[in-house]
Design an enzyme around this catalytic site. Structure first.
Site, mmCIF file in Angstrom:
data_model
loop_
_atom_site.group_PDB
_atom_site.id
_atom_site.type_symbol
_atom_site.label_atom_id
_atom_site.label_comp_id
_atom_site.label_asym_id
_atom_site.label_seq_id
_atom_site.Cartn_x
_atom_site.Cartn_y
_atom_site.Cartn_z
ATOM 1 N N LYS A 263 -13.240 -8.026 -7.993
ATOM 2 C CA LYS A 263 -13.508 -8.203 -6.678
ATOM 3 C C LYS A 263 -14.829 -8.790 -6.682
ATOM 4 O O LYS A 263 -15.802 -8.028 -7.002
ATOM 5 C CB LYS A 263 -13.299 -7.074 -5.995
ATOM 6 C CG LYS A 263 -11.765 -6.413 -5.678
ATOM 7 C CD LYS A 263 -11.588 -5.122 -4.683
ATOM 8 C CE LYS A 263 -10.445 -4.863 -4.701
ATOM 9 N NZ LYS A 263 -10.313 -3.622 -3.854
ATOM 10 N N ASP B 221 -0.178 -0.228 -4.679
ATOM 11 C CA ASP B 221 -1.823 0.228 -4.702
ATOM 12 C C ASP B 221 -1.665 1.403 -3.975
ATOM 13 O O ASP B 221 -1.599 1.517 -2.976
ATOM 14 C CB ASP B 221 -2.473 -0.909 -4.177
ATOM 15 C CG ASP B 221 -4.047 -0.418 -4.243
ATOM 16 O OD1 ASP B 221 -4.240 0.480 -4.826
ATOM 17 O OD2 ASP B 221 -4.764 -1.124 -3.789
ATOM 18 N N LYS C 232 0.694 -1.077 0.040
ATOM 19 C CA LYS C 232 0.087 -0.002 0.064
ATOM 20 C C LYS C 232 0.869 1.103 0.095
ATOM 21 O O LYS C 232 1.820 1.407 0.794
ATOM 22 C CB LYS C 232 -0.695 -0.039 1.270
ATOM 23 C CG LYS C 232 -1.929 -1.024 1.102
ATOM 24 C CD LYS C 232 -2.972 -0.613 -0.270
ATOM 25 C CE LYS C 232 -4.220 -1.258 0.241
ATOM 26 N NZ LYS C 232 -5.170 -1.149 -1.122
ATOM 27 N N GLU D 131 -1.198 0.007 -8.995
ATOM 28 C CA GLU D 131 -2.748 -0.088 -9.175
ATOM 29 C C GLU D 131 -3.344 1.345 -8.480
ATOM 30 O O GLU D 131 -2.869 1.933 -7.414
ATOM 31 C CB GLU D 131 -3.080 -0.993 -8.076
ATOM 32 C CG GLU D 131 -4.780 -1.194 -7.623
ATOM 33 C CD GLU D 131 -5.007 -2.461 -7.117
ATOM 34 O OE1 GLU D 131 -4.279 -3.372 -7.351
ATOM 35 O OE2 GLU D 131 -6.036 -2.332 -6.056
ATOM 36 N N ASP E 247 -9.021 -0.276 -10.099
ATOM 37 C CA ASP E 247 -9.723 -0.921 -8.906
ATOM 38 C C ASP E 247 -10.875 -0.301 -8.609
ATOM 39 O O ASP E 247 -12.112 -0.562 -9.403
ATOM 40 C CB ASP E 247 -8.772 -1.275 -7.904
ATOM 41 C CG ASP E 247 -9.429 -1.872 -6.660
ATOM 42 O OD1 ASP E 247 -10.412 -2.283 -6.740
ATOM 43 O OD2 ASP E 247 -8.671 -1.808 -5.617
ATOM 44 N N GLN F 144 -11.444 -7.074 -1.114
ATOM 45 C CA GLN F 144 -11.897 -5.990 -0.464
ATOM 46 C C GLN F 144 -11.947 -5.833 0.882
ATOM 47 O O GLN F 144 -12.832 -5.370 1.772
ATOM 48 C CB GLN F 144 -13.554 -6.101 -0.951
ATOM 49 C CG GLN F 144 -14.168 -4.862 -0.923
ATOM 50 C CD GLN F 144 -13.746 -3.759 -1.879
ATOM 51 O OE1 GLN F 144 -13.932 -3.945 -2.972
ATOM 52 N NE2 GLN F 144 -12.920 -2.909 -1.448
HETATM 53 C C1 MUC Z 1 -7.575 -2.440 -2.307
HETATM 54 O O1 MUC Z 1 -7.116 -3.057 -3.169
HETATM 55 O O2 MUC Z 1 -7.691 -1.120 -2.709
HETATM 56 C C2 MUC Z 1 -8.568 -1.067 0.129
HETATM 57 C C3 MUC Z 1 -9.619 -0.256 0.202
HETATM 58 C C4 MUC Z 1 -10.401 -0.907 -0.612
HETATM 59 O O3 MUC Z 1 -11.581 -0.575 -1.008
HETATM 60 O O4 MUC Z 1 -10.160 -2.365 -0.969
HETATM 61 C C5 MUC Z 1 -8.966 -2.473 -0.198
HETATM 62 C C6 MUC Z 1 -7.863 -3.129 -1.032
HETATM 63 MG MG MG Z 2 -6.928 -1.398 -4.877
#
Ligand code: MUC
Ligand code: MG
Length: 367
Positions: free
Chosen positions: A266, A191, A162, A217, A242, A294
């Site tokens: 997702k 991401d 992240k 991402e 995403d 998620q």
């Molecule tokens: C992601 O891939 O973004 C973090 C916020 C969300 O909505 O999902 C997670 C993972």
């Molecule tokens: Mg994401």
């Protein structure tokens, strides 16, 4: 096969360690268990994770939209009429995880009635996926230590880091520390959850040019239309959309607009029926897909691996299937096990999982 009742049960299970990222943080799994009852006496299950910062949904809102709007329109249909269910839910805009959980609970009920695994009904490609673990914000040393633990304990060797919102140099230092610690024995991608501007994203990607990233991402918002297109054009790795692609129409817009070159699927937001639409669209457009997370509990993760393993396009890369490990407990009677970096889909009819009713009584917050 007739649907007789749909329940939406809010529950809360604390996290051992909160997951932090650019758009928010999660301290407890405040999800909604959806149960679809049929006149055969079969009950299908799925879970909806509210992500207010991503989709605007809340736990109370999910319960309200399911019990007040969706259930009255769906009760009386059969579990074979999934397109009619989708059409009726589509009359209401938004609410992706509420819709997805109903769809997946109906698939679970269908599989249980037929005595067949949902994974086989969806595509039957494989029964397992490689696992990718998502590393939330922390100090570089702590993030490396978490990756070490995930590798040693579960054999995981793909990590999504992240990034975003924090200064670019902090995040690139984390990614560099991970690459230096593990060399080429791990796969890495990042991401940003829309946390940087296009220019910050470009600076970060330049700083990480030698770190052999698999993907980048959602580093900056898709609403920065020209900035994001400018960024994506310069990258030499696929740029995953995403949260900017919750619907097939969004996928088309972002890919054809040059704002994304890969898609996160997702199941928590598109269920099984909608995820197949997104998957086939991505195949048709010629862009790659990654099975996303998620911040699902074990039930949501069982849904994700069931879908991801069922199709070659989603089974190709490691799927994000491990963040339930951050939770202090779960609802499943039989916990999921990640072994040697792999997660098998549960075997058995439907999703192949059962809810532990004592745990549900302990964690539900509606009584
Ligand atoms: C992601 O891939 O973004 C973090 C916020 C969300 O909505 O999902 C997670 C993972
Ligand atoms: Mg994401």
């Amino acid at each position: 096969m007739k649907i007789t009742q749909i329940e939406a049960i809010p529950f809360s299970i604390p996290y051992v360690k909160p997951l932090k990222f650019a758009s928010g943080e999660v301290h407890a799994a405040e999800h909604v268990l959806v149960r679809v009852h049929t006149d055969d006496g079969v009950v299908g299950v799925a879970e909806a994770p509210p992500r207010p910062y991503t989709y605007g949904e809340t736990q109370a809102g999910i319960v309200a939209v399911i019990t007040g709007i969706f259930a009255p329109q769906i009760v009386g249909l059969t579990v074979l009429e999934r397109e009619a269910v989708a059409e009726r839910m589509a009359r209401t805009v938004g609410n992706p995880t509420a819709k997805a959980a109903i769809d997946m609970a109906i698939w679970d009920a269908l599989g249980r009635i037929l005595g067949l695994p949902v994974g086989d009904l969806l595509g039957g490609y494989a029964d397992r996926m490689r696992v990718s673990h998502m590393l939330g914000f922390d100090e570089p040393a702590a993030m490396v230590a978490e990756a070490e633990r995930m590798r040693e304990t579960y054999g995981i060797s793909t990590f999504k880091v992240k990034v975003g919102r924090r200064p670019v140099e902090w995040d690139t230092a984390v990614v560099r520390a991970l690459r230096e610690r593990f060399g080429d024995s791990i796969e890495l991608y990042v991401d940003g959850n829309r946390g940087w501007t296009a220019a910050e994203s470009q600076r970060a990607m330049k700083q990480m040019a030698d770190l052999d990233l698999l993907f980048a991402e959602e580093l900056c918002p898709a609403d920065d239309v020209l900035g994001r297109r400018w960024l994506v054009e310069q990258l030499d790795v696929p740029f995953i959309a995403d949260e900017s692609v919750p619907t097939p129409a969004d996928v088309t817009r972002e890919v054809l607009g040059g704002s994304a070159t890969a898609i996160s699927i997702k199941t928590a937001r598109t269920g099984f029926t909608g995820s197949q639409r997104v998957l086939h669209l991505a195949e048709g457009l010629g862009v790659e897909t990654v099975l996303g997370n998620q911040i699902d509990g074990q039930l949501g993760t069982a849904c994700a691996v069931t879908f991801g393993a069922a199709h070659p396009h989603t089974a190709r890369y490691a799927g994000e299937l491990s963040n339930f490990l951050d939770m202090s407990d779960d609802l499943l009677a039989e916990p999921l096990q990640i072994v040697a970096g792999l997660l098998h889909r549960p075997s058995g009819p439907g999703l192949g999982v059962d809810i532990d009713t004592e745990k549900l009584d302990r964690y539900r917050v509606d009584n």
